[in-house]
Design a protein around this motif. Structure first.
Motif, PDB file in Angstrom:
ATOM      1  N   ILE A 217       0.862  -1.184   0.000  1.00 42.94           N
ATOM      2  CA  ILE A 217       0.000   0.000   0.000  1.00 42.94           C
ATOM      3  C   ILE A 217       0.896   1.230   0.000  1.00 42.94           C
ATOM      4  O   ILE A 217       1.915   1.269   0.694  1.00 42.94           O
ATOM      5  CB  ILE A 217      -0.906   0.022   1.249  1.00 42.94           C
ATOM      6  CG1 ILE A 217      -1.761  -1.245   1.321  1.00 42.94           C
ATOM      7  CG2 ILE A 217      -1.806   1.260   1.246  1.00 42.94           C
ATOM      8  CD1 ILE A 217      -2.533  -1.394   2.636  1.00 42.94           C
ATOM      9  N   VAL A 218       0.518   2.250  -0.766  1.00 44.96           N
ATOM     10  CA  VAL A 218       1.194   3.543  -0.739  1.00 44.96           C
ATOM     11  C   VAL A 218       0.184   4.568  -0.241  1.00 44.96           C
ATOM     12  O   VAL A 218      -0.933   4.655  -0.760  1.00 44.96           O
ATOM     13  CB  VAL A 218       1.728   3.949  -2.129  1.00 44.96           C
ATOM     14  CG1 VAL A 218       2.427   5.303  -2.053  1.00 44.96           C
ATOM     15  CG2 VAL A 218       2.681   2.885  -2.677  1.00 44.96           C
ATOM     16  N   LEU A 229       4.145   7.332   2.519  1.00 50.96           N
ATOM     17  CA  LEU A 229       4.807   6.152   3.085  1.00 50.96           C
ATOM     18  C   LEU A 229       4.233   4.909   2.429  1.00 50.96           C
ATOM     19  O   LEU A 229       3.176   4.944   1.793  1.00 50.96           O
ATOM     20  CB  LEU A 229       4.676   6.112   4.606  1.00 50.96           C
ATOM     21  CG  LEU A 229       3.298   6.030   5.271  1.00 50.96           C
ATOM     22  CD1 LEU A 229       2.763   4.592   5.281  1.00 50.96           C
ATOM     23  CD2 LEU A 229       3.380   6.525   6.705  1.00 50.96           C
ATOM     24  N   ALA A 230       4.956   3.809   2.579  1.00 49.86           N
ATOM     25  CA  ALA A 230       4.500   2.523   2.050  1.00 49.86           C
ATOM     26  C   ALA A 230       4.274   1.575   3.218  1.00 49.86           C
ATOM     27  O   ALA A 230       4.891   1.717   4.282  1.00 49.86           O
ATOM     28  CB  ALA A 230       5.528   1.950   1.077  1.00 49.86           C
ATOM     29  N   TYR A 231       3.376   0.632   3.011  1.00 51.33           N
ATOM     30  CA  TYR A 231       3.021  -0.293   4.084  1.00 51.33           C
ATOM     31  C   TYR A 231       2.841  -1.679   3.480  1.00 51.33           C
ATOM     32  O   TYR A 231       2.191  -1.831   2.443  1.00 51.33           O
ATOM     33  CB  TYR A 231       1.722   0.167   4.750  1.00 51.33           C
ATOM     34  CG  TYR A 231       1.382  -0.545   6.037  1.00 51.33           C
ATOM     35  CD1 TYR A 231       1.875  -0.093   7.254  1.00 51.33           C
ATOM     36  CD2 TYR A 231       0.555  -1.662   6.038  1.00 51.33           C
ATOM     37  CE1 TYR A 231       1.560  -0.736   8.447  1.00 51.33           C
ATOM     38  CE2 TYR A 231       0.234  -2.311   7.220  1.00 51.33           C
ATOM     39  CZ  TYR A 231       0.739  -1.838   8.420  1.00 51.33           C
ATOM     40  OH  TYR A 231       0.432  -2.479   9.595  1.00 51.33           O
ATOM     41  N   ILE A 232       3.444  -2.655   4.118  1.00 53.67           N
ATOM     42  CA  ILE A 232       3.322  -4.046   3.675  1.00 53.67           C
ATOM     43  C   ILE A 232       2.800  -4.863   4.840  1.00 53.67           C
ATOM     44  O   ILE A 232       3.326  -4.790   5.954  1.00 53.67           O
ATOM     45  CB  ILE A 232       4.685  -4.617   3.223  1.00 53.67           C
ATOM     46  CG1 ILE A 232       5.223  -3.810   2.046  1.00 53.67           C
ATOM     47  CG2 ILE A 232       4.547  -6.087   2.833  1.00 53.67           C
ATOM     48  CD1 ILE A 232       6.644  -4.186   1.658  1.00 53.67           C
ATOM     49  N   GLN A 240       6.237  -0.879   7.978  1.00 53.87           N
ATOM     50  CA  GLN A 240       5.986   0.490   7.528  1.00 53.87           C
ATOM     51  C   GLN A 240       7.279   1.046   6.955  1.00 53.87           C
ATOM     52  O   GLN A 240       8.326   0.985   7.596  1.00 53.87           O
ATOM     53  CB  GLN A 240       5.518   1.349   8.705  1.00 53.87           C
ATOM     54  CG  GLN A 240       5.182   2.782   8.319  1.00 53.87           C
ATOM     55  CD  GLN A 240       4.619   3.556   9.484  1.00 53.87           C
ATOM     56  OE1 GLN A 240       3.740   3.057  10.189  1.00 53.87           O
ATOM     57  NE2 GLN A 240       5.117   4.750   9.705  1.00 53.87           N
ATOM     58  N   ILE A 241       7.219   1.581   5.750  1.00 56.03           N
ATOM     59  CA  ILE A 241       8.413   2.053   5.045  1.00 56.03           C
ATOM     60  C   ILE A 241       8.315   3.560   4.829  1.00 56.03           C
ATOM     61  O   ILE A 241       7.345   4.052   4.240  1.00 56.03           O
ATOM     62  CB  ILE A 241       8.555   1.329   3.695  1.00 56.03           C
ATOM     63  CG1 ILE A 241       8.688  -0.185   3.924  1.00 56.03           C
ATOM     64  CG2 ILE A 241       9.740   1.866   2.908  1.00 56.03           C
ATOM     65  CD1 ILE A 241       8.547  -1.011   2.678  1.00 56.03           C
ATOM     66  N   LYS A 243      11.524   5.410   4.109  1.00 54.97           N
ATOM     67  CA  LYS A 243      12.694   5.845   3.355  1.00 54.97           C
ATOM     68  C   LYS A 243      12.257   6.314   1.975  1.00 54.97           C
ATOM     69  O   LYS A 243      11.591   5.576   1.233  1.00 54.97           O
ATOM     70  CB  LYS A 243      13.689   4.696   3.242  1.00 54.97           C
ATOM     71  CG  LYS A 243      15.015   5.097   2.623  1.00 54.97           C
ATOM     72  CD  LYS A 243      16.003   3.928   2.630  1.00 54.97           C
ATOM     73  CE  LYS A 243      17.322   4.325   2.003  1.00 54.97           C
ATOM     74  NZ  LYS A 243      18.278   3.191   2.002  1.00 54.97           N
ATOM     75  N   ALA A 244      12.616   7.537   1.616  1.00 54.72           N
ATOM     76  CA  ALA A 244      12.086   8.180   0.409  1.00 54.72           C
ATOM     77  C   ALA A 244      12.320   7.354  -0.851  1.00 54.72           C
ATOM     78  O   ALA A 244      11.425   7.225  -1.699  1.00 54.72           O
ATOM     79  CB  ALA A 244      12.698   9.573   0.252  1.00 54.72           C
ATOM     80  N   SER A 245      13.519   6.780  -1.014  1.00 55.22           N
ATOM     81  CA  SER A 245      13.821   6.021  -2.230  1.00 55.22           C
ATOM     82  C   SER A 245      12.960   4.771  -2.339  1.00 55.22           C
ATOM     83  O   SER A 245      12.534   4.384  -3.445  1.00 55.22           O
ATOM     84  CB  SER A 245      15.305   5.642  -2.268  1.00 55.22           C
ATOM     85  OG  SER A 245      15.648   4.831  -1.144  1.00 55.22           O
ATOM     86  N   GLU A 246      12.678   4.130  -1.211  1.00 54.11           N
ATOM     87  CA  GLU A 246      11.868   2.917  -1.226  1.00 54.11           C
ATOM     88  C   GLU A 246      10.392   3.245  -1.453  1.00 54.11           C
ATOM     89  O   GLU A 246       9.689   2.502  -2.140  1.00 54.11           O
ATOM     90  CB  GLU A 246      12.065   2.153   0.078  1.00 54.11           C
ATOM     91  CG  GLU A 246      13.490   1.616   0.232  1.00 54.11           C
ATOM     92  CD  GLU A 246      13.707   0.864   1.534  1.00 54.11           C
ATOM     93  OE1 GLU A 246      12.788   0.830   2.380  1.00 54.11           O
ATOM     94  OE2 GLU A 246      14.812   0.309   1.725  1.00 54.11           O
ATOM     95  N   VAL A 247       9.931   4.353  -0.886  1.00 53.62           N
ATOM     96  CA  VAL A 247       8.544   4.774  -1.118  1.00 53.62           C
ATOM     97  C   VAL A 247       8.355   5.140  -2.586  1.00 53.62           C
ATOM     98  O   VAL A 247       7.345   4.801  -3.209  1.00 53.62           O
ATOM     99  CB  VAL A 247       8.163   5.953  -0.197  1.00 53.62           C
ATOM    100  CG1 VAL A 247       6.762   6.460  -0.538  1.00 53.62           C
ATOM    101  CG2 VAL A 247       8.233   5.535   1.264  1.00 53.62           C
ATOM    102  N   ARG A 248       9.349   5.820  -3.146  1.00 52.68           N
ATOM    103  CA  ARG A 248       9.285   6.164  -4.576  1.00 52.68           C
ATOM    104  C   ARG A 248       9.217   4.896  -5.418  1.00 52.68           C
ATOM    105  O   ARG A 248       8.447   4.810  -6.384  1.00 52.68           O
ATOM    106  CB  ARG A 248      10.492   7.004  -4.980  1.00 52.68           C
ATOM    107  CG  ARG A 248      10.506   7.396  -6.458  1.00 52.68           C
ATOM    108  CD  ARG A 248      11.673   8.329  -6.770  1.00 52.68           C
ATOM    109  NE  ARG A 248      11.686   8.678  -8.188  1.00 52.68           N
ATOM    110  CZ  ARG A 248      12.258   7.943  -9.139  1.00 52.68           C
ATOM    111  NH1 ARG A 248      12.877   6.806  -8.806  1.00 52.68           N
ATOM    112  NH2 ARG A 248      12.218   8.329 -10.399  1.00 52.68           N
ATOM    113  N   ALA A 249      10.010   3.878  -5.058  1.00 53.53           N
ATOM    114  CA  ALA A 249       9.982   2.609  -5.791  1.00 53.53           C
ATOM    115  C   ALA A 249       8.610   1.961  -5.694  1.00 53.53           C
ATOM    116  O   ALA A 249       8.115   1.376  -6.670  1.00 53.53           O
ATOM    117  CB  ALA A 249      11.059   1.670  -5.246  1.00 53.53           C
TER     118      ALA A 249
END
Length: 278
Positions: A217-218, A229-232, A240-241, A243-249
């Motif tokens: 989920i973004v 943020l991203a969430y798995i 919960q993620i 880190k900007a580069s990982e959220v962008r990915a």
């Protein structure tokens, strides 16, 4: 349970306040060391505040003053502080602030990719019960009822202000499982007609795609300074993620999967066709 005198674990609103205070300090061109000295705090405590620990109200006002915020502009920040102090509605159901519910409550847009399940915001009560009943360790009936109530309450954001924008991309396999009955398919199609909901199906003709690795989920928020943020969530935990580069990915991955899926109109037609066949 938090003990007497023990600081609460930072929730989303507390971390949001922390990021705001750190940004105000940096805009004032103050180092942590200088700020701590002028506020008569230890550097360790200031660091904890800037990572989500809630300062007391007098410390908070002293920080605003030191950072050059004029009194007439305090209201926005005081509201943010008050919200950080509040306990969310989910506490009444036994949920704490560390899960996805507290994040979703503050979100403006949720982009969700699902490989195995219908997204929670689109589930019928019958589907919810089937999912909860299939857990490895059977839920106590009271806990199960609370889980259902929480999920139904989360869905209020689809219809009540502030409306939550939802873009769901779901692999076809999740929609052909037995738990996903005609009622569930019809409900998804109906909710996909809402102006704040988009729904797409990745058909079986797309044999292999990167979404086979995991659900994710973004989440986006209304504040211009609040990063996505991203969430798995997986069978035995969640991640919960931030880190900007990982959220962008994650955003790029979602856009790629949405590009592989049927468009919204064809996805709704797919749902109705499969529902009619059941």
């Amino acid at each position: 349970m938090v003990g007497v005198g023990e600081p609460r674990k930072p929730n989303f609103r507390m971390r949001q306040l922390a990021r705001t205070l750190r940004r105000l300090r940096e805009q004032a061109r103050l180092t942590q060391e200088e700020t701590a000295r002028r506020l008569r705090l230890s550097e360790a405590k200031l660091s904890r505040i800037e990572h989500g620990q809630l300062p007391n109200y007098h410390e908070f006002l002293a920080m605003l003053d030191l950072y050059g915020v004029i009194v007439s502009d305090y209201d926005e920040y005081v509201r943010m502080y008050d919200r950080a102090e509040e306990r969310g509605w989910w506490h009444a159901y036994g949920h704490d602030d560390r899960g996805f519910v507290s994040i979703e409550a503050e979100a403006s847009v949720v982009r969700t990719y699902q490989l195995g399940f219908v997204p929670g915001l689109l589930q019928t009560e019958g589907y919810m019960r089937a999912v909860f009943a299939a857990e490895r360790e059977p839920l106590d009936s009271n806990i199960l009822e609370k889980q259902v109530e929480v999920r139904l309450r989360r869905q209020h954001r689809l219809f009540e202000e502030p409306l939550l924008g939802v873009h769901a991309v779901v692999d076809e396999s999740a929609l052909l499982r037995n738990a996903c009955d005609r009622e569930q398919l019809v409900q998804i199609a109906a909710r996909a007609e809402l102006p704040n909901v988009s729904f797409q199906v990745i058909p079986s003709q797309v044999k292999v795609h990167e979404g086979l690795y995991s659900n994710f989920i973004v989440v986006s928020f209304p504040g211009k300074h609040e990063p996505d943020l991203a969430y798995i969530e997986y069978g035995f935990g969640s991640l919960q993620i931030e880190k900007a580069s990982e959220v962008r990915a994650a955003r790029l991955s979602f856009s790629h999967l949405a590009g592989l899926a049927l468009d919204e109109q064809r996805s709704i037609a797919w749902l109705r066709r499969v529902a009619d066949e059941l």
